[in-house]
Enzyme design. Sequence first.
Site, PDB file in Angstrom:
ATOM      1  N   SER A 283       0.851  -1.188   0.000  1.00 17.01           N
ATOM      2  CA  SER A 283       0.000   0.000   0.000  1.00 17.01           C
ATOM      3  C   SER A 283       0.889   1.241   0.000  1.00 17.01           C
ATOM      4  O   SER A 283       1.981   1.237   0.581  1.00 17.01           O
ATOM      5  CB  SER A 283      -0.899  -0.001   1.238  1.00 17.01           C
ATOM      6  OG  SER A 283      -1.464   1.279   1.459  1.00 17.01           O
ATOM      7  N   LYS A 289       0.447  -3.606   4.744  1.00 17.63           N
ATOM      8  CA  LYS A 289      -0.413  -4.306   3.801  1.00 17.63           C
ATOM      9  C   LYS A 289       0.360  -5.235   2.863  1.00 17.63           C
ATOM     10  O   LYS A 289       1.439  -4.917   2.387  1.00 17.63           O
ATOM     11  CB  LYS A 289      -1.222  -3.314   2.948  1.00 17.63           C
ATOM     12  CG  LYS A 289      -2.247  -2.521   3.712  1.00 17.63           C
ATOM     13  CD  LYS A 289      -3.286  -3.406   4.410  1.00 17.63           C
ATOM     14  CE  LYS A 289      -4.175  -4.148   3.438  1.00 17.63           C
ATOM     15  NZ  LYS A 289      -5.083  -3.271   2.708  1.00 17.63           N
ATOM     16  N   ASN A 291      -1.530  -7.031  -0.024  1.00 18.39           N
ATOM     17  CA  ASN A 291      -2.809  -7.305  -0.675  1.00 18.39           C
ATOM     18  C   ASN A 291      -2.708  -8.492  -1.635  1.00 18.39           C
ATOM     19  O   ASN A 291      -1.669  -8.697  -2.263  1.00 18.39           O
ATOM     20  CB  ASN A 291      -3.282  -6.071  -1.443  1.00 18.39           C
ATOM     21  CG  ASN A 291      -3.555  -4.900  -0.517  1.00 18.39           C
ATOM     22  OD1 ASN A 291      -4.132  -5.065   0.545  1.00 18.39           O
ATOM     23  ND2 ASN A 291      -3.116  -3.714  -0.923  1.00 18.39           N
ATOM     24  N   ARG A 322     -26.979 -12.662 -44.378  1.00 18.03           N
ATOM     25  CA  ARG A 322     -25.792 -11.900 -44.003  1.00 18.03           C
ATOM     26  C   ARG A 322     -26.170 -10.899 -42.918  1.00 18.03           C
ATOM     27  O   ARG A 322     -27.238 -10.289 -42.987  1.00 18.03           O
ATOM     28  CB  ARG A 322     -25.200 -11.156 -45.222  1.00 18.03           C
ATOM     29  CG  ARG A 322     -23.805 -10.596 -45.020  1.00 18.03           C
ATOM     30  CD  ARG A 322     -22.780 -11.704 -44.721  1.00 18.03           C
ATOM     31  NE  ARG A 322     -22.759 -12.740 -45.734  1.00 18.03           N
ATOM     32  CZ  ARG A 322     -22.072 -12.640 -46.873  1.00 18.03           C
ATOM     33  NH1 ARG A 322     -21.361 -11.573 -47.129  1.00 18.03           N
ATOM     34  NH2 ARG A 322     -22.095 -13.637 -47.739  1.00 18.03           N
TER      35      ARG A 322
END
Length: 450
Positions: A283, A289, A291, A322
């Site tokens: 972080s 942190k 993560n 088409r």
Amino acid sequence: MLLPPTASAPREPFSLLTRLHVDPEMHAVFSEERSIADWLAVECALAEEQAALGHLSGAEAVAVTAAAETSIDRDALWSEAANVGYPILGLVRAVAAAIPDSVPERVHYGATTQDIMDTALALALRDALGRLQELVDALGEELASLTAAHRGTVMPGRTHAQQAVPTTLGAKVAVFVAQLARHRERLHQALPRIAVVSLHGAGGTSAALGPDAAALRARVAARLGLAAGDVPWHVARDGVLEFGQLCVQLAATAARLAREVIDLSRTEIGELSEASGHHRGASSTMPQKRNPIGSEAVVGLAVTAQALATALPRAAEAGHERAAGEWQVEWHVIPQVACLTAAALREAAEVVAGLHVDAEAMQRNLLADGGLIMAEAYMIALAPALGRQRAHDVVYEAAQDVRLRGLTLEQAVRERCGASADIGPLPRASDYVGCAEAICDTALATWRTP
């Protein structure tokens, strides 16, 4: 007046998701260079097989092949394509311009634009299926190894996001292994339905291709490594839709796996965590942190692929012989869905390869909430003496005691049964994992069976 796009102009807006996470092999399958090369390969195969059937001379076919090897002016190609709406007319003109005047020019003889583009798409989808197979194999092998290593590692099983009954990590992961084995089979089975040559002419009747149209299709298909088909699929897009649906299923499995890692790596659970590394998952403001960025990327890639793929059923609504706008949906969606799915599978395999398992945290969590995870096990153990319903009521009331009085479940059950009741030893978590190890063995045997 808007200027037409040039070869050097950016084709897509910047995407941070795909800039950070990409599968280069799948990206190459759907690159601009590969698309042009495939269109030219189809034109060459058509000319060469028409020569083999006597519809073109050998010199004409050789001239087409040689001309196709010349450098294509992409600025001119895309400028003309923007005007025409499709790239093949400009491509054919460029090839024809490179054929010597001494040789009659019959490049693209009897074919229509969508024949060339759909056959080239079939080539791309064939290789995309092959790449998805490789990625499924890689992810499956990582998960199989995890299953084998932790077939007996007991952990909480959870339903409705709450602890339910004990299981093993191996049994949890085995479910993914078996699912990937089914995906692998689906990919193999889909190949002949998806990688099909398209060569039926303007209205699908093959009128301009002559009486040998079926033989010509078969020869072109064989030369290109595709399946042959004698019914046109210009507007029957079920094969393309099937490819998209396969990607959706693969993406969903990858996302479910990633979500499992994210949930089990929560601070309060801490049973799994992604590979660590300097500043990995860091972080900018919270130094502690780490993560689960790999799993987060898988979820982002997979959800985006699934959302884009919802457009494909609409693309399959084309009418008459088409499409009138529906076909163009595929041009954007199919490459995006394929590349996003491939990147999700690739990232998922890397997450599993670096996964850290905290068996001690799993043991601690089995004791959380006073060991209520053993409620069913205790009920089953008491049922022979008390009867199933009475045993259920006793354990239910004991669970309330655990929550209100801070007892363990075993203490509360014994108290509810009374000191005179001879209920014997109650099971431990490791005694109540049922067929967990057999589930692992079955999933592994299925995975290892080609």
